[in-house]
Design a protein around this motif. Sequence first.
Motif, PDB file in Angstrom:
ATOM      1  N   TYR A  22       8.117   5.561 -11.869  1.00  0.00           N
ATOM      2  CA  TYR A  22       8.501   4.599 -10.066  1.00  0.00           C
ATOM      3  C   TYR A  22       7.653   6.269  -8.965  1.00  0.00           C
ATOM      4  O   TYR A  22       6.873   5.624  -8.432  1.00  0.00           O
ATOM      5  CB  TYR A  22      10.076   5.430  -9.783  1.00  0.00           C
ATOM      6  CG  TYR A  22      10.449   4.539  -8.281  1.00  0.00           C
ATOM      7  CD1 TYR A  22       9.836   3.534  -7.607  1.00  0.00           C
ATOM      8  CD2 TYR A  22      10.304   5.682  -7.438  1.00  0.00           C
ATOM      9  CE1 TYR A  22      10.733   3.326  -6.304  1.00  0.00           C
ATOM     10  CE2 TYR A  22      10.418   5.544  -6.296  1.00  0.00           C
ATOM     11  CZ  TYR A  22      10.494   3.842  -5.413  1.00  0.00           C
ATOM     12  OH  TYR A  22      10.752   3.609  -4.282  1.00  0.00           O
ATOM     13  N   GLU A  23       8.246   7.519  -9.313  1.00  0.00           N
ATOM     14  CA  GLU A  23       7.397   8.641  -8.646  1.00  0.00           C
ATOM     15  C   GLU A  23       5.737   9.113  -8.645  1.00  0.00           C
ATOM     16  O   GLU A  23       4.574   8.781  -8.034  1.00  0.00           O
ATOM     17  CB  GLU A  23       7.694   9.947  -8.966  1.00  0.00           C
ATOM     18  CG  GLU A  23       9.186   9.794  -9.038  1.00  0.00           C
ATOM     19  CD  GLU A  23       9.716  11.475  -8.507  1.00  0.00           C
ATOM     20  OE1 GLU A  23       9.487  11.943  -9.907  1.00  0.00           O
ATOM     21  OE2 GLU A  23      11.081  11.236  -8.628  1.00  0.00           O
ATOM     22  N   TYR A  25       4.281   5.388  -9.210  1.00  0.00           N
ATOM     23  CA  TYR A  25       3.787   4.919  -8.816  1.00  0.00           C
ATOM     24  C   TYR A  25       4.012   3.777  -7.117  1.00  0.00           C
ATOM     25  O   TYR A  25       3.655   3.787  -6.685  1.00  0.00           O
ATOM     26  CB  TYR A  25       3.555   3.114  -9.872  1.00  0.00           C
ATOM     27  CG  TYR A  25       2.887   3.503 -10.500  1.00  0.00           C
ATOM     28  CD1 TYR A  25       1.619   2.293 -10.913  1.00  0.00           C
ATOM     29  CD2 TYR A  25       3.261   4.021 -11.745  1.00  0.00           C
ATOM     30  CE1 TYR A  25       1.166   2.153 -11.557  1.00  0.00           C
ATOM     31  CE2 TYR A  25       2.002   4.015 -12.847  1.00  0.00           C
ATOM     32  CZ  TYR A  25       1.491   2.824 -12.610  1.00  0.00           C
ATOM     33  OH  TYR A  25       0.497   3.290 -13.663  1.00  0.00           O
ATOM     34  N   ALA A  26       5.251   3.922  -6.785  1.00  0.00           N
ATOM     35  CA  ALA A  26       5.782   4.335  -5.460  1.00  0.00           C
ATOM     36  C   ALA A  26       4.373   4.022  -4.519  1.00  0.00           C
ATOM     37  O   ALA A  26       4.628   3.031  -3.745  1.00  0.00           O
ATOM     38  CB  ALA A  26       7.069   4.736  -5.517  1.00  0.00           C
ATOM     39  N   ASN A  27       4.488   5.626  -4.317  1.00  0.00           N
ATOM     40  CA  ASN A  27       3.338   5.025  -2.578  1.00  0.00           C
ATOM     41  C   ASN A  27       1.814   4.587  -3.040  1.00  0.00           C
ATOM     42  O   ASN A  27       1.938   4.242  -1.564  1.00  0.00           O
ATOM     43  CB  ASN A  27       3.218   6.444  -3.099  1.00  0.00           C
ATOM     44  CG  ASN A  27       4.287   8.127  -2.269  1.00  0.00           C
ATOM     45  OD1 ASN A  27       4.702   7.529  -1.941  1.00  0.00           O
ATOM     46  ND2 ASN A  27       3.587   9.219  -2.961  1.00  0.00           N
ATOM     47  N   LYS A  44       8.310  -2.881   1.843  1.00  0.00           N
ATOM     48  CA  LYS A  44       9.239  -1.356   0.961  1.00  0.00           C
ATOM     49  C   LYS A  44      10.093  -2.734   0.259  1.00  0.00           C
ATOM     50  O   LYS A  44      10.150  -2.444  -1.012  1.00  0.00           O
ATOM     51  CB  LYS A  44       9.659  -1.227   1.557  1.00  0.00           C
ATOM     52  CG  LYS A  44       8.978   0.218   3.383  1.00  0.00           C
ATOM     53  CD  LYS A  44      10.330   0.826   3.777  1.00  0.00           C
ATOM     54  CE  LYS A  44       9.657   1.889   4.440  1.00  0.00           C
ATOM     55  NZ  LYS A  44      10.680   2.595   5.498  1.00  0.00           N
ATOM     56  N   VAL A  47       7.970  -3.399  -2.665  1.00  0.00           N
ATOM     57  CA  VAL A  47       7.715  -2.829  -4.093  1.00  0.00           C
ATOM     58  C   VAL A  47       9.080  -2.715  -4.644  1.00  0.00           C
ATOM     59  O   VAL A  47       9.242  -2.298  -5.353  1.00  0.00           O
ATOM     60  CB  VAL A  47       7.493  -1.912  -2.946  1.00  0.00           C
ATOM     61  CG1 VAL A  47       7.554   0.111  -4.317  1.00  0.00           C
ATOM     62  CG2 VAL A  47       5.825  -1.604  -2.967  1.00  0.00           C
ATOM     63  N   GLN A  48       9.578  -2.693  -4.628  1.00  0.00           N
ATOM     64  CA  GLN A  48      11.786  -2.599  -4.732  1.00  0.00           C
ATOM     65  C   GLN A  48      11.828  -3.293  -5.480  1.00  0.00           C
ATOM     66  O   GLN A  48      12.061  -3.452  -6.311  1.00  0.00           O
ATOM     67  CB  GLN A  48      12.532  -2.696  -3.674  1.00  0.00           C
ATOM     68  CG  GLN A  48      14.257  -2.469  -3.948  1.00  0.00           C
ATOM     69  CD  GLN A  48      15.094  -2.782  -3.015  1.00  0.00           C
ATOM     70  OE1 GLN A  48      14.718  -2.137  -2.098  1.00  0.00           O
ATOM     71  NE2 GLN A  48      15.733  -2.372  -3.442  1.00  0.00           N
ATOM     72  N   PHE A  51       9.777  -2.924  -8.543  1.00  0.00           N
ATOM     73  CA  PHE A  51      10.009  -2.210  -9.526  1.00  0.00           C
ATOM     74  C   PHE A  51      11.413  -2.537 -10.898  1.00  0.00           C
ATOM     75  O   PHE A  51      11.679  -2.608 -11.502  1.00  0.00           O
ATOM     76  CB  PHE A  51      10.507  -1.247  -9.354  1.00  0.00           C
ATOM     77  CG  PHE A  51       9.224  -0.188  -9.219  1.00  0.00           C
ATOM     78  CD1 PHE A  51       8.499   0.575  -9.681  1.00  0.00           C
ATOM     79  CD2 PHE A  51       8.852   0.737  -7.447  1.00  0.00           C
ATOM     80  CE1 PHE A  51       7.185   1.105  -9.632  1.00  0.00           C
ATOM     81  CE2 PHE A  51       7.511   0.804  -7.516  1.00  0.00           C
ATOM     82  CZ  PHE A  51       6.745   1.586  -8.286  1.00  0.00           C
TER      83      PHE A  51
END
Length: 177
Positions: A22-23, A25-27, A44, A47-48, A51
Amino acid sequence: MEQHHWVEQVRSGDQFAFRQFYEAYANGAIRIASAITRNRELAKDAVQETFIRVFRQIDSYNPTLPFDPWFYRILTNECLRLINKETSLVKVEPSNLDDNPALVEKSFDQLSDLYDIIQSLDDLHRIPLILKYIKGFSEKEIADILQLNQNTLKSRLFKARKHLKMLLDPHGEEDVT
């Protein structure tokens, strides 16, 4: 951590490995989703959901293939699903670029006019441009992500670039191709 290693750890239920994923790929996912949806809040949400879907569908990922196209296909599909669900979208205004530079890649922060022009394109042409020139995917990978024939994708990219050129230089000479 190498992708194939943490994919296996995520498959085994390792929450720390999922957090690392997550860290990592998130940005980037937020930037791409913002560019696709034209709406930070919708991005947002996309993206949520992406994941969550990746976590639930990690067993369907084929580790012999590159991970990024698989991930960004899920993200793109989720963005399109949410766009279709929304009744009205709020377009990102140029003034918002100064307030929130994380919306787009650094080059678009410096070239807000280009960003606005790309955002004015229809989804058929805008999304392939974003995936190619912002995210850097190959044409084959983009065709896989968007579930298109590669020739169809090439045609869309060609038309998008031609349209961008016309919008950027409306008084320029016409190409005879």
